[in-house]
Each structure stands twice: as structure tokens, then as C-alpha cells.
Motif scaffolding. Structure first.
Motif, mmCIF file in Angstrom:
data_model
loop_
_atom_site.group_PDB
_atom_site.id
_atom_site.type_symbol
_atom_site.label_atom_id
_atom_site.label_comp_id
_atom_site.label_asym_id
_atom_site.label_seq_id
_atom_site.Cartn_x
_atom_site.Cartn_y
_atom_site.Cartn_z
ATOM 1 N N UNK A 1 0.815 -1.214 0.000
ATOM 2 C CA UNK A 1 0.000 0.000 0.000
ATOM 3 C C UNK A 1 0.845 1.258 0.000
ATOM 4 N N UNK A 2 1.930 1.235 0.782
ATOM 5 C CA UNK A 2 2.823 2.389 0.806
ATOM 6 C C UNK A 2 3.522 2.573 -0.535
ATOM 7 N N UNK A 3 3.932 1.458 -1.150
ATOM 8 C CA UNK A 3 4.613 1.545 -2.449
ATOM 9 C C UNK A 3 3.722 2.196 -3.494
ATOM 10 N N UNK A 4 2.496 1.713 -3.619
ATOM 11 C CA UNK A 4 1.602 2.251 -4.639
ATOM 12 C C UNK A 4 1.080 3.630 -4.254
ATOM 13 N N UNK A 5 0.943 3.892 -2.957
ATOM 14 C CA UNK A 5 0.509 5.212 -2.534
ATOM 15 C C UNK A 5 1.535 6.297 -2.808
ATOM 16 N N UNK A 6 2.808 5.917 -2.780
ATOM 17 C CA UNK A 6 3.881 6.889 -3.029
ATOM 18 C C UNK A 6 4.213 7.064 -4.504
ATOM 19 N N UNK A 7 3.667 6.190 -5.362
ATOM 20 C CA UNK A 7 4.010 6.260 -6.784
ATOM 21 C C UNK A 7 3.746 7.621 -7.426
ATOM 22 N N UNK A 8 2.619 8.291 -7.123
ATOM 23 C CA UNK A 8 2.438 9.621 -7.731
ATOM 24 C C UNK A 8 3.578 10.577 -7.390
ATOM 25 N N UNK A 9 4.074 10.494 -6.143
ATOM 26 C CA UNK A 9 5.159 11.380 -5.722
ATOM 27 C C UNK A 9 6.495 10.955 -6.327
ATOM 28 N N UNK A 10 6.841 9.673 -6.184
ATOM 29 C CA UNK A 10 8.142 9.224 -6.697
ATOM 30 C C UNK A 10 8.173 9.274 -8.229
ATOM 31 N N UNK A 11 7.039 8.946 -8.857
ATOM 32 C CA UNK A 11 6.993 9.029 -10.315
ATOM 33 C C UNK A 11 7.177 10.446 -10.814
ATOM 34 N N UNK A 12 6.583 11.414 -10.099
ATOM 35 C CA UNK A 12 6.740 12.817 -10.496
ATOM 36 C C UNK A 12 8.193 13.250 -10.359
ATOM 37 N N UNK A 13 8.855 12.805 -9.278
ATOM 38 C CA UNK A 13 10.252 13.168 -9.094
ATOM 39 C C UNK A 13 11.137 12.570 -10.189
ATOM 40 N N UNK A 14 10.838 11.337 -10.597
ATOM 41 C CA UNK A 14 11.609 10.716 -11.673
ATOM 42 C C UNK A 14 11.417 11.475 -12.976
ATOM 43 N N UNK A 15 10.180 11.832 -13.288
ATOM 44 C CA UNK A 15 9.911 12.542 -14.535
ATOM 45 C C UNK A 15 10.541 13.933 -14.546
ATOM 46 N N UNK A 16 10.657 14.547 -13.389
ATOM 47 C CA UNK A 16 11.206 15.906 -13.340
ATOM 48 C C UNK A 16 12.723 15.924 -13.197
ATOM 49 N N UNK A 17 13.270 14.995 -12.413
ATOM 50 C CA UNK A 17 14.693 15.063 -12.085
ATOM 51 C C UNK A 17 15.521 13.914 -12.635
ATOM 52 N N UNK A 18 14.861 12.978 -13.306
ATOM 53 C CA UNK A 18 15.591 11.858 -13.880
ATOM 54 C C UNK A 18 15.447 10.597 -13.053
ATOM 55 N N UNK A 19 15.800 9.487 -13.659
ATOM 56 C CA UNK A 19 15.568 8.174 -13.068
ATOM 57 C C UNK A 19 16.758 7.657 -12.268
ATOM 58 N N UNK A 20 17.900 8.279 -12.368
ATOM 59 C CA UNK A 20 19.128 7.692 -11.824
ATOM 60 C C UNK A 20 19.064 7.499 -10.316
ATOM 61 N N UNK A 21 18.736 8.570 -9.595
ATOM 62 C CA UNK A 21 18.689 8.471 -8.128
ATOM 63 C C UNK A 21 17.642 7.473 -7.678
ATOM 64 N N UNK A 22 16.459 7.502 -8.287
ATOM 65 C CA UNK A 22 15.384 6.599 -7.875
ATOM 66 C C UNK A 22 15.763 5.141 -8.108
ATOM 67 N N UNK A 23 16.349 4.844 -9.254
ATOM 68 C CA UNK A 23 16.717 3.467 -9.565
ATOM 69 C C UNK A 23 17.789 2.951 -8.616
ATOM 70 N N UNK A 24 18.834 3.720 -8.411
ATOM 71 C CA UNK A 24 19.947 3.276 -7.562
ATOM 72 C C UNK A 24 19.525 3.207 -6.094
ATOM 73 N N UNK A 25 18.839 4.238 -5.605
ATOM 74 C CA UNK A 25 18.440 4.257 -4.190
ATOM 75 C C UNK A 25 17.365 3.211 -3.913
ATOM 76 N N UNK A 26 16.456 2.970 -4.879
ATOM 77 C CA UNK A 26 15.454 1.933 -4.686
ATOM 78 C C UNK A 26 16.086 0.562 -4.549
#
Length: 388
Positions: free
Chosen positions: A253-278
Motif C-alpha cells: 500500500x505504501x509503495x503504490x501510494x507513493x508512486x504519484x510522488x516518486x513518479x513525479x520526481x523521476x519525470x522531473x529530475x531523472x531516473x538515476x537516483x530513484x533506480x539506484x536508491x530503490x
């Protein structure tokens, strides 16, 4: 409302109907193999557990090993046509199931059904990337999966509840549901995935090799413990299945609930940090879970696991959306999905070997090492090479 969606308004109606069709087919599939057959096969077909579980194995292998060709068909022949074919083969499989009194008949039906479904995900994910609003590609791909995957659980639970009381009625419900899917798919028969009208640019195809570690590792690592997690939870953590289910619900539930936020950050700032930190967070969660003792630790680990997945999913999808070639994208995506499927298939066997050789914590620690290695690999890759 449309300005908040990650998909363009043009073509959205067709896209959502395709999502519904694929979701319903997933629900029927999980309901058939996991909800119906355990009750129906022994009673009405005279087939034992080994026979009907092998049907699912053959079904998965036929689908996953043919996804490259399936993606090519979805893009070249027409996605509406391949979705309609998958719906038709599934409908015929269900109609012929009462006649499958021999194992080879059930296996053959399962293989044909799997082959027909090999076009669905490569085509759907390619379409989602093509109609994504510029700058929202990661969200478009991640939300597409979240709209489809809940149907797996709905089919399993819903059909299982009916099948344990009256398996023939459950089969009838599946046939009716698949019939509705077939009608929906036929309404989409002429649809073709749009191809961007851009000049063809040379693509360094050796770059595709760099997607393979994450494609395999993201499914292989969790699959190492997928068949043993209930026993580990009971013996090492003192958790009953319902308590483990609550932790998984919290993390999911937390994973899917945070997707709007994390997805927006990826689209705005790039995928590198999200992929590596995830990947790094998932590594830490699996490692700590092997030695967790208190309920509070488990709650924190579930929350951190949810956060890690909510970072990884849009990071991975953003990585693919930005760097896969446009030409034959569905076929290439299908190839990566084949690698993901191999991770699912091989993980439990390797996990069992690790458990038997080194103890029940070994699969968790080995899975953690895989996620950590992936995190370090892509951190080094992004630092040394220039990616979009």
C-alpha cells in the motif's frame, strides 16, 4: 481531470479499454490456475497436483520465452488483433477444460494460451510509453502496471472462494468473464500501436545488454524467497500467515501510494537516483529481515521495502522509456520481459538449494547481495557513461 493523467487525452479511451482487457485476462488466468484447478482438476478431470501445477509452469514458460516475438507481432500485425487472439484462445481453453482428462491435453491448452498472451505486456507497455504526456513517461508506465496487477489477486480470491464450494460454477463464471473479455477485445480489433514519425537514428544495440542485469535481478532476488517466506515468517519471526499478509499489505500500500510522488520526481529530475536508491533500500531490507526480531523492526522494514519499491519501479520504467529505441520497441521490451520471467522461474530452485546448503536465512542474504550489486553497478554505470 485529464491534465493530471500521465497519458495523453487522444487515444485514452482505447488505452483504458486495453488496460481493462489485459487486467481481466490476468484475473481469469490467476483464477483458472490458482483458484479453479486445485479443486476442479482432481474432482472432475482425475488429475493430480503435479499434473495441474505443471500446466501453469508450461503456460508461464511458453509466454515468457516468446515475448520478444510476441512484442514484434503486437507492433507489426496490430495490437488489437493480438489482444483479440489472446482473448479467443483463453475462451477456447476454458471451454475445452472439461475434456482435458489427460495431462498432455491440459498442458497443450496451457501452452497455446501462454503463447497467445505473450503479446499483451510488450504491446501494452509500448503503447503506454508512446501515448505518455512528454515528461510523464515514468508515471505512465508505473501506473499502467498498477491498474493491471490487482486483477491477479481479484481473480485468485474471487474464483477460489467459489471453486472450493462448487468448482463447476467457478468454471462457468470464468467462461462468462472471458467471453466478456473477448467482446471487449473484438471492439479493439482494428487498433494499431502508433509509431512516432521521427527520423531513424542509429542506436547502439550493445547498450541493450546493460538493461539485462536489472531485468533479471529484480525478479530473481525476491523469487529466491517467494516459496519459503511463509515458513521463514513462522519459524524465525513467529508470524502467522495473516500477520505476514498485513505486513505485505502495509508495504504494498505504501509503495503504490507513493508512486504519484516518486513518479513525479523521476519525470522531473531523472531516473538515476530513484533506480539506484530503490535497489539499495531493497538490499538493506532483505539483509536486515534475515536477522529481524521485534514486531517494530518488521513494521519499519515493511515501510522501507514499500518506499524502495516505489522508487525502483518508476526509476526502472523511466530508464527504459528514455533509453530503449523507438524502432521495434515492443519486441525489445518483450525480450526484457523474457529475462524477467527467467528470474521468476529460476529463483525458487536456487533459493531452495541455498536454504538446504546454508540455512533458511541464506536466500534472503543472497537476494540482498544481488540488489546491492545492482545498485552499485548502475551507480557506476551512470557515473561513467552518458545516459539521457
Amino acid at each position: 481531470m485529464f491534465r493530471f493523467l500521465p497519458w495523453a487525452k487522444e487515444g485514452l479511451s482505447v488505452f483504458l479499454r486495453l488496460v481493462l482487457a489485459v487486467g481481466l485476462m490476468e484475473g481469469v488466468r490467476s483464477g483458472f490456475f490458482a483458484g479453479l484447478l486445485p479443486f476442479y482438476a482432481p474432482e472432475h478431470l482425475g488429475l493430480g497436483p503435479t499434473t495441474f501445477t505443471l500446466a501453469f509452469t508450461f503456460h508461464q514458460l511458453s509466454e515468457n520465452l516468446s515475448k520478444t516475438f510476441g512484442g514484434l507481432l503486437a507492433e507489426r500485425v496490430g495490437f488489437g488483433r493480438t489482444v483479440s487472439l489472446a482473448a479467443l484462445i483463453g475462451f477456447l481453453t476454458l471451454l475445452l477444460t472439461p475434456m482435458a482428462h489427460a495431462g498432455w491435453v491440459l498442458w497443450g491448452l496451457a501452452v497455446l494460451w501462454g503463447l497467445s498472451m505473450s503479446t499483451l505486456y510488450p504491446g501494452l507497455m509500448t503503447l503506454a510509453s508512446r501515448i505518455a504526456v512528454p515528461g510523464r513517461e515514468a508515471r505512465a508506465l508505473s501506473f499502467t502496471l498498477t491498474l493491471v496487477m490487482p486483477w491477479v489477486g481479484i481473480g485468485l480470491v474471487g474464483v477460489g472462494q467459489v471453486a472450493q464450494k462448487d468448482s463447476e460454477t467457478a468454471l462457468t463464471l470464468l467462461i462468462l468473464a472471458q467471453g466478456l473479455v473477448l467482446l471487449l477485445a473484438l471492439s479493439l480489433f482494428p487498433f494499431r500501436i502508433p509509431i512516432p514519425k521521427t527520423a531513424r537514428e542509429p542506436y547502439p544495440f550493445h547498450r541493450l545488454l546493460l538493461f539485462l542485469p536489472a531485468a533479471f535481478g529484480q525478479t530473481f532476488a525476491p523469487a529466491l524467497v517467494s516459496l519459503f517466506i511463509l515458513r521463514f515468517a513462522k519459524e524465525e519471526l513467529g508470524l502467522e500467515p495473516i500477520a505476514l499478509g498485513g505486513l505485505l499489505l502495509l508495504g504494498g500500500g505504501l509503495a503504490f501510494g507513493l508512486l504519484p510522488l516518486t513518479g513525479r520526481q523521476v519525470d522531473r529530475r531523472g531516473y538515476r537516483f530513484a533506480l539506484v536508491s530503490g535497489l539499495l533500500l531493497l538490499a538493506l531490507v532483505m539483509a536486515h529481515l534475515a536477522f529481524a526480531t521485534s514486531p517494530w523492526e518488521l513494521l519499519w522494514l515493511a515501510a522501507l521495502g514499500g518506499l524502495g519499491f516505489s522508487l525502483f519501479l518508476p526509476g526502472w520504467n523511466g530508464f527504459l522509456a528514455k533509453n530503449l529505441p523507438q524502432e521495434n520497441r515492443a519486441a525489445i521490451w518483450g525480450g526484457l520481459m523474457t529475462v524477467e520471467g527467467l528470474g521468476v522461474a529460476l529463483g525458487p530452485a536456487v533459493g531452495g538449494l541455498l536454504w538446504e546448503t546454508f540455512g533458511i536465512r541464506a536466500p534472503l542474504l543472497f537476494g540482498s547481495a544481488i540488489f546491492l550489486a545492482l545498485s552499485l553497478f548502475y551507480a557506476a554505470l551512470f557515473w561513467r557513461m552518458r545516459w539521457n
